[in-house]
Design a protein around this motif. Structure first.
Motif, PDB file in Angstrom:
ATOM      1  N   ALA A 470       4.417  30.983  59.621  1.00  0.00           N
ATOM      2  CA  ALA A 470       4.576  32.161  60.480  1.00  0.00           C
ATOM      3  C   ALA A 470       5.167  33.341  59.726  1.00  0.00           C
ATOM      4  O   ALA A 470       5.268  34.435  60.267  1.00  0.00           O
ATOM      5  CB  ALA A 470       5.461  31.828  61.680  1.00  0.00           C
ATOM      6  N   GLY A 471       5.575  33.114  58.477  1.00  0.00           N
ATOM      7  CA  GLY A 471       6.305  34.106  57.709  1.00  0.00           C
ATOM      8  C   GLY A 471       5.455  35.232  57.166  1.00  0.00           C
ATOM      9  O   GLY A 471       4.238  35.288  57.408  1.00  0.00           O
ATOM     10  N   PRO A 472       6.124  36.153  56.438  1.00  0.00           N
ATOM     11  CA  PRO A 472       7.515  36.098  56.007  1.00  0.00           C
ATOM     12  C   PRO A 472       8.496  36.360  57.154  1.00  0.00           C
ATOM     13  O   PRO A 472       8.103  36.776  58.243  1.00  0.00           O
ATOM     14  CB  PRO A 472       7.602  37.215  54.967  1.00  0.00           C
ATOM     15  N   LEU A 473       9.777  36.121  56.845  1.00  0.00           N
ATOM     16  CA  LEU A 473      10.838  36.427  57.793  1.00  0.00           C
ATOM     17  C   LEU A 473      11.162  37.914  57.735  1.00  0.00           C
ATOM     18  O   LEU A 473      11.075  38.546  56.673  1.00  0.00           O
ATOM     19  CB  LEU A 473      12.090  35.617  57.470  1.00  0.00           C
ATOM     20  N   ILE A 474      11.540  38.451  58.872  1.00  0.00           N
ATOM     21  CA  ILE A 474      11.839  39.880  58.976  1.00  0.00           C
ATOM     22  C   ILE A 474      13.143  40.045  59.740  1.00  0.00           C
ATOM     23  O   ILE A 474      13.351  39.395  60.770  1.00  0.00           O
ATOM     24  CB  ILE A 474      10.714  40.634  59.713  1.00  0.00           C
ATOM     25  N   ALA A 475      14.017  40.895  59.229  1.00  0.00           N
ATOM     26  CA  ALA A 475      15.224  41.292  59.954  1.00  0.00           C
ATOM     27  C   ALA A 475      15.181  42.802  60.149  1.00  0.00           C
ATOM     28  O   ALA A 475      14.709  43.536  59.278  1.00  0.00           O
ATOM     29  CB  ALA A 475      16.480  40.901  59.188  1.00  0.00           C
ATOM     30  N   VAL A 476      15.662  43.249  61.288  1.00  0.00           N
ATOM     31  CA  VAL A 476      15.704  44.685  61.594  1.00  0.00           C
ATOM     32  C   VAL A 476      17.101  45.028  62.089  1.00  0.00           C
ATOM     33  O   VAL A 476      17.580  44.444  63.065  1.00  0.00           O
ATOM     34  CB  VAL A 476      14.667  45.077  62.661  1.00  0.00           C
ATOM     35  N   ARG A 477      17.748  45.938  61.365  1.00  0.00           N
ATOM     36  CA  ARG A 477      19.032  46.453  61.850  1.00  0.00           C
ATOM     37  C   ARG A 477      18.750  47.478  62.948  1.00  0.00           C
ATOM     38  O   ARG A 477      17.987  48.423  62.752  1.00  0.00           O
ATOM     39  CB  ARG A 477      19.812  47.104  60.716  1.00  0.00           C
ATOM     40  N   LEU A 478      19.378  47.274  64.099  1.00  0.00           N
ATOM     41  CA  LEU A 478      19.123  48.114  65.266  1.00  0.00           C
ATOM     42  C   LEU A 478      20.313  49.037  65.524  1.00  0.00           C
ATOM     43  O   LEU A 478      21.468  48.609  65.490  1.00  0.00           O
ATOM     44  CB  LEU A 478      18.870  47.241  66.493  1.00  0.00           C
ATOM     45  N   ASN A 479      20.006  50.292  65.793  1.00  0.00           N
ATOM     46  CA  ASN A 479      21.015  51.317  66.049  1.00  0.00           C
ATOM     47  C   ASN A 479      20.916  51.805  67.490  1.00  0.00           C
ATOM     48  O   ASN A 479      19.860  51.704  68.127  1.00  0.00           O
ATOM     49  CB  ASN A 479      20.787  52.513  65.123  1.00  0.00           C
ATOM     50  N   VAL A 480      22.005  52.375  67.991  1.00  0.00           N
ATOM     51  CA  VAL A 480      21.965  53.033  69.296  1.00  0.00           C
ATOM     52  C   VAL A 480      21.171  54.328  69.145  1.00  0.00           C
ATOM     53  O   VAL A 480      21.417  55.133  68.246  1.00  0.00           O
ATOM     54  CB  VAL A 480      23.382  53.319  69.813  1.00  0.00           C
ATOM     55  N   LEU A 481      20.212  54.521  70.038  1.00  0.00           N
ATOM     56  CA  LEU A 481      19.339  55.691  70.001  1.00  0.00           C
ATOM     57  C   LEU A 481      19.535  56.502  71.270  1.00  0.00           C
ATOM     58  O   LEU A 481      19.361  55.989  72.377  1.00  0.00           O
ATOM     59  CB  LEU A 481      17.877  55.241  69.862  1.00  0.00           C
ATOM     60  N   THR A 482      19.946  57.765  71.119  1.00  0.00           N
ATOM     61  CA  THR A 482      20.184  58.613  72.291  1.00  0.00           C
ATOM     62  C   THR A 482      18.861  58.998  72.938  1.00  0.00           C
ATOM     63  O   THR A 482      17.869  59.229  72.273  1.00  0.00           O
ATOM     64  CB  THR A 482      20.934  59.894  71.902  1.00  0.00           C
ATOM     65  N   ARG A 483      18.878  59.098  74.268  1.00  0.00           N
ATOM     66  CA  ARG A 483      17.624  59.454  74.909  1.00  0.00           C
ATOM     67  C   ARG A 483      17.841  60.299  76.170  1.00  0.00           C
ATOM     68  O   ARG A 483      17.623  61.484  76.149  1.00  0.00           O
ATOM     69  CB  ARG A 483      16.811  58.194  75.233  1.00  0.00           C
ATOM     70  N   LYS A 484      18.276  59.724  77.301  1.00  0.00           N
ATOM     71  CA  LYS A 484      18.169  60.437  78.565  1.00  0.00           C
ATOM     72  C   LYS A 484      19.508  60.600  79.287  1.00  0.00           C
ATOM     73  O   LYS A 484      20.365  59.721  79.241  1.00  0.00           O
ATOM     74  CB  LYS A 484      17.214  59.693  79.504  1.00  0.00           C
TER      75      LYS A 484
END
Length: 547
Positions: A470-484
């Protein structure tokens, strides 16, 4: 001597709500002046950048997907999410009721008559906190417009341009309002130098002239405050969400700064529910930014594993796509502002979408051939693959140990324990083959695949995260995103602005995000998605019919 204008109706802002209001007022024979501090190339405002989703109820699209929806069910979901609990919520609640009537009634046939069409698979956004009478959508209601945000804007932009050719609408671009007299219904401000900067890019604030404008009615449609992060922090509800993040990425251009809302409040307009707001947890830095600190939201399917900054897998209902503000509070409770997705190539190919018209050129094109080519080919969509390759928040590795090393290189001040992460992933992986799983996320994945729309295009076939195939492995750093902004100028069901004592200010109207999408905050505390564009259309329509 500066420019002077005298007209029937002035609309401040050429975003979606402003275009709807202007077109509806012109249709009644009113002469309209539309003012905007940006250039003509930015017409449509934030709606242009959107994915184009609309919250509608009991539609042909839902029925074809065997979704049984009703106004009663939509009201249950809306009230479970809104949790209206303040004396000043009377008008927001009345606006919510009126919007539910609209969304379950004339909304779709009216928009259809204007030429709008929708992707046949209805999306299931913001699934909520796990209780029938609590927050979230009980059924899929997110109707993706063919053409995405530009497809939503187009009918109203075209109507305004047609009215302009007839002499009924005049556009005053690069006109920045800096003063307003609500009683005299008079504006003054500066004319900024012309700009050829692309849409969304920061523009010059050099003043080349000034203007005054008078009208029988003024409609304020100037948007929210999401581009001014200091203002976001001032209004931030610490008691409900925890301390405001010091680092956020911007989901809107820097001109979305709330200036007009502040001017109106200083001039006597009532502002309510300023502490209610809507920011996303899944923001990533745009590797090809358009505006300063430009962030993009990942719209995830249900399968990515979500870890807080300390490496603890987040529990239900804080799962991808379920409870935005609950998850935001959970993330901030760690004392840090970021979190992590860990997933596989198979998951990113099926489940990752990016919010925004420019990140979905296939849907924005409105052509089936482009959609099938993009969504059914090998790999994720081209924009997602570009983020995977170039995005500063993405780590791609073949082994979990190397993945953790890459994640720690991004956040050396908050290192993750690789053994702890492995234990949690392996425990989750054991549940994949267990049809009696106690894992809430595995149950949610099976539940999602029970809906044909999700099974076809939004939910990967269940598999082990650590399966090499199923790879490769993926990591995503998530940030607070301003919106509404979910609060704003206090309005009634005619979109008339009220003063601080709740009395109507004659001839002054507001629509869109500047008034919390209607009433001063018709969402209450939580949104159900598709209700931002829908609120702009509905409140703009009312303003245009009454101004």
């Amino acid at each position: 001597m500066g420019e002077t204008y005298q007209t029937d109706v002035i609309v401040i802002g050429s975003g979606l709500a402003g275009l709807v209001a202007a077109s509806q007022a012109a249709a009644r024979g009113r002469k309209v002046l539309v003012l905007d501090q940006e250039g003509a190339q930015s017409i449509g405002g934030q709606a242009f950048w959107s994915l184009g989703g609309l919250f509608m109820v009991d539609t042909p699209e839902q029925r074809r997907m065997k979704i049984r929806d009703s106004r009663d069910l939509a009201e249950q979901d809306w009230y479970g999410s809104a949790r209206f609990d303040r004396p000043e919520d009377a008008n927001p609640e009345a606006f919510a009721q009126a919007y539910l009537d609209f969304a379950a009634g004339e909304m779709r046939p009216w928009l259809y008559s204007l030429g709008m069409r929708w992707f046949p698979v209805v999306g299931w956004a913001e699934r909520g906190g796990g209780q029938a009478d609590g927050h979230g959508n009980s059924v899929p209601r997110f109707h993706l417009t063919w053409g995405t945000g530009p497809g939503v804007v187009a009918p109203f932009e075209n109507a305004c341009l047609a009215a302009q050719s007839r002499g009924q609408i005049t556009f005053g671009f690069r006109h920045r309002v800096s003063g307003i007299d609500l009683k005299a219904k008079t504006l003054n401000g500066e004319i900024l130098e012309p700009t050829d900067a692309p849409r969304g890019v920061s523009t010059s604030r050099k003043v080349v002239g000034d203007f005054t404008a008078r009208a029988e009615s003024i409609v304020i449609t100037s948007g929210g405050i999401g581009g001014d992060h200091d203002a976001v922090r001032r209004y931030w509800p610490q008691d409900r969400l925890g301390p405001p993040p010091q680092k956020m990425v911007a989901g809107v251009p820097d001109y979305v700064d709330g200036q007009m809302q502040r001017l109106a409040e200083e001039a006597g307009a009532g502002l309510i529910n300023g502490d209610r707001m809507w920011h996303y947890c899944e923001g990533v830095q745009n590797w090809d930014p358009i505006w300063p600190n430009h962030g993009i939201r990942i719209l995830p399917g249900p399968s990515s594993m979500w870890f807080d900054a300390l490496g603890q897998r987040m529990e239900a209902p804080f799962l991808p796509g379920f409870d935005t503000l609950g998850t935001l509070k959970r993330i901030l409770s760690t004392g840090h502002e970021h979190s992590w997705f860990i997933l596989t190539q198979k998951i990113i190919e099926k489940e990752f979408a990016l919010s925004g018209s420019e990140q979905n050129p296939d849907f924005t094109s409105g052509r089936w051939r482009e959609v099938l080519k993009s969504r059914l080919g090998k790999g994720a969509t081209a924009p997602v693959e570009a983020f995977k390759e170039h995005g500063a928040d993405f780590v791609v590795r073949d082994s979990l140990e190397d993945l953790i090393d890459g994640m720690n290189a991004l956040t050396p001040d908050v290192p993750l324990d690789g053994r702890k992460i492995r234990r949690q992933i392996e425990a989750r992986d054991r549940e994949i083959a267990n049809k009696f799983s106690k894992d809430a996320q595995i149950t949610a994945i099976h539940g999602a695949r029970g809906y044909l729309g999700d099974k076809l295009i939004r939910t990967a076939k269940p598999h082990r995260i650590l399966d090499p195939e199923a790879g490769p492995l993926i990591a995503v750093r998530l940030n607070v995103l301003t919106r509404k902004s979910l609060g704003g100028l206090h309005t009634n069901l005619k979109s008339q602005v009220l003063d601080g004592q709740g009395q109507v200010i004659d001839g002054i109207y507001a629509a869109g995000e500047v008034c919390g999408f209607g009433g001063g905050g018709y969402h209450g505390y939580n949104a159900l998605e598709g209700t931002f564009l829908g609120g702009c259309i509905f409140s703009g329509k009312l303003a245009g019919e009454n101004a």
